[in-house]
Design a protein around this motif. Structure first.
Motif, PDB file in Angstrom:
ATOM      1  N   GLU A  74     -19.032 -34.908 -35.265  1.00 37.90           N
ATOM      2  CA  GLU A  74     -18.798 -34.402 -33.917  1.00 37.90           C
ATOM      3  C   GLU A  74     -19.710 -33.201 -33.722  1.00 37.90           C
ATOM      4  O   GLU A  74     -19.537 -32.168 -34.364  1.00 37.90           O
ATOM      5  CB  GLU A  74     -17.340 -33.995 -33.685  1.00 37.90           C
ATOM      6  N   ALA A  75     -20.700 -33.353 -32.871  1.00 39.55           N
ATOM      7  CA  ALA A  75     -21.653 -32.277 -32.587  1.00 39.55           C
ATOM      8  C   ALA A  75     -21.174 -31.506 -31.371  1.00 39.55           C
ATOM      9  O   ALA A  75     -20.747 -32.091 -30.384  1.00 39.55           O
ATOM     10  CB  ALA A  75     -23.042 -32.845 -32.346  1.00 39.55           C
ATOM     11  N   GLY A  76     -21.255 -30.173 -31.465  1.00 37.53           N
ATOM     12  CA  GLY A  76     -20.733 -29.337 -30.387  1.00 37.53           C
ATOM     13  C   GLY A  76     -19.226 -29.455 -30.339  1.00 37.53           C
ATOM     14  O   GLY A  76     -18.627 -29.651 -29.295  1.00 37.53           O
ATOM     15  N   ALA A  83     -12.151 -34.185 -33.324  1.00 43.44           N
ATOM     16  CA  ALA A  83     -12.319 -34.444 -34.754  1.00 43.44           C
ATOM     17  C   ALA A  83     -10.971 -34.518 -35.467  1.00 43.44           C
ATOM     18  O   ALA A  83     -10.747 -35.396 -36.310  1.00 43.44           O
ATOM     19  CB  ALA A  83     -13.191 -33.361 -35.380  1.00 43.44           C
ATOM     20  N   PHE A  84     -10.061 -33.608 -35.142  1.00 42.83           N
ATOM     21  CA  PHE A  84      -8.744 -33.630 -35.772  1.00 42.83           C
ATOM     22  C   PHE A  84      -7.985 -34.906 -35.426  1.00 42.83           C
ATOM     23  O   PHE A  84      -7.344 -35.512 -36.283  1.00 42.83           O
ATOM     24  CB  PHE A  84      -7.918 -32.404 -35.360  1.00 42.83           C
ATOM     25  N   VAL A  85      -8.059 -35.334 -34.181  1.00 44.88           N
ATOM     26  CA  VAL A  85      -7.366 -36.552 -33.766  1.00 44.88           C
ATOM     27  C   VAL A  85      -8.002 -37.771 -34.446  1.00 44.88           C
ATOM     28  O   VAL A  85      -7.291 -38.652 -34.946  1.00 44.88           O
ATOM     29  CB  VAL A  85      -7.348 -36.692 -32.233  1.00 44.88           C
ATOM     30  N   LEU A  86      -9.328 -37.830 -34.510  1.00 47.26           N
ATOM     31  CA  LEU A  86      -9.981 -38.945 -35.201  1.00 47.26           C
ATOM     32  C   LEU A  86      -9.597 -38.986 -36.670  1.00 47.26           C
ATOM     33  O   LEU A  86      -9.335 -40.061 -37.227  1.00 47.26           O
ATOM     34  CB  LEU A  86     -11.504 -38.841 -35.066  1.00 47.26           C
ATOM     35  N   LEU A 102     -20.055 -29.947 -36.129  1.00 47.20           N
ATOM     36  CA  LEU A 102     -21.137 -28.978 -35.934  1.00 47.20           C
ATOM     37  C   LEU A 102     -20.804 -28.148 -34.709  1.00 47.20           C
ATOM     38  O   LEU A 102     -20.531 -28.691 -33.647  1.00 47.20           O
ATOM     39  CB  LEU A 102     -22.466 -29.684 -35.712  1.00 47.20           C
ATOM     40  N   GLU A 103     -20.844 -26.831 -34.874  1.00 51.69           N
ATOM     41  CA  GLU A 103     -20.536 -25.929 -33.767  1.00 51.69           C
ATOM     42  C   GLU A 103     -21.372 -24.670 -33.911  1.00 51.69           C
ATOM     43  O   GLU A 103     -21.425 -24.079 -34.986  1.00 51.69           O
ATOM     44  CB  GLU A 103     -19.045 -25.579 -33.755  1.00 51.69           C
ATOM     45  N   ARG A 111     -12.210 -20.906 -36.456  1.00 53.99           N
ATOM     46  CA  ARG A 111     -10.871 -21.300 -36.004  1.00 53.99           C
ATOM     47  C   ARG A 111     -10.571 -22.729 -36.439  1.00 53.99           C
ATOM     48  O   ARG A 111      -9.494 -23.018 -36.952  1.00 53.99           O
ATOM     49  CB  ARG A 111     -10.768 -21.170 -34.483  1.00 53.99           C
ATOM     50  N   ALA A 112     -11.519 -23.626 -36.262  1.00 53.45           N
ATOM     51  CA  ALA A 112     -11.319 -25.019 -36.664  1.00 53.45           C
ATOM     52  C   ALA A 112     -11.153 -25.113 -38.176  1.00 53.45           C
ATOM     53  O   ALA A 112     -10.321 -25.883 -38.672  1.00 53.45           O
ATOM     54  CB  ALA A 112     -12.482 -25.883 -36.188  1.00 53.45           C
ATOM     55  N   GLN A 113     -11.919 -24.341 -38.918  1.00 57.63           N
ATOM     56  CA  GLN A 113     -11.818 -24.349 -40.389  1.00 57.63           C
ATOM     57  C   GLN A 113     -10.436 -23.878 -40.833  1.00 57.63           C
ATOM     58  O   GLN A 113      -9.837 -24.465 -41.719  1.00 57.63           O
ATOM     59  CB  GLN A 113     -12.905 -23.460 -41.000  1.00 57.63           C
TER      60      GLN A 113
END
Length: 117
Positions: A74-76, A83-86, A102-103, A111-113
């Motif tokens: 997932e880019a951006g 990504a979490f749902v997938l 990628l962000e 935050r995502a990490q």
């Protein structure tokens, strides 16, 4: 119209909110992502985000139906809701594959990490 009426209209209560979930999608993940409230309700923003993410899942689902481990990029990724749902829907049960996010924003990436751990 009063503020109470506007607030009530923007809230989807837990019983109806579950109807918005895809098969295998957990309220617990959506609560951790702050899409759903702790009580399992959806406000207008949460409902909009859930519908957006679930629509994207529907678009990529045919590509994820193959055999073997998946590698998803997932880019951006922003807050990485998609990504979490997938991961939950396609990789968690199989215990195989990787989701890469990628962000550019360090704050969003951190935050995502934290949520992933």
């Amino acid at each position: 119209m009063s503020n109470a009426a506007v607030t009530a209209r923007r809230k989807v209560v837990a019983a109806k909110a579950r109807r918005e979930l895809l098969p295998g999608q957990s309220p617990e993940l959506l609560q951790a992502l702050h899409v759903m409230t702790r009580e399992g309700h959806l406000n207008a923003d949460g409902l909009r985000k859930l519908k957006q993410v679930n629509h994207l899942v529907g678009l990529v689902a045919p590509a994820l139906a193959g055999e073997g481990p998946l590698n998803i990029l997932e880019a951006g990724s922003g807050n990485a809701y998609f990504a979490f749902v997938l991961y939950e829907l396609y990789l968690k049960k199989a215990e195989a594959g990787v989701v890469w996010c990628l962000e550019k924003s360090a704050a969003l990436s951190e935050r995502a990490q934290r949520r992933a751990n």
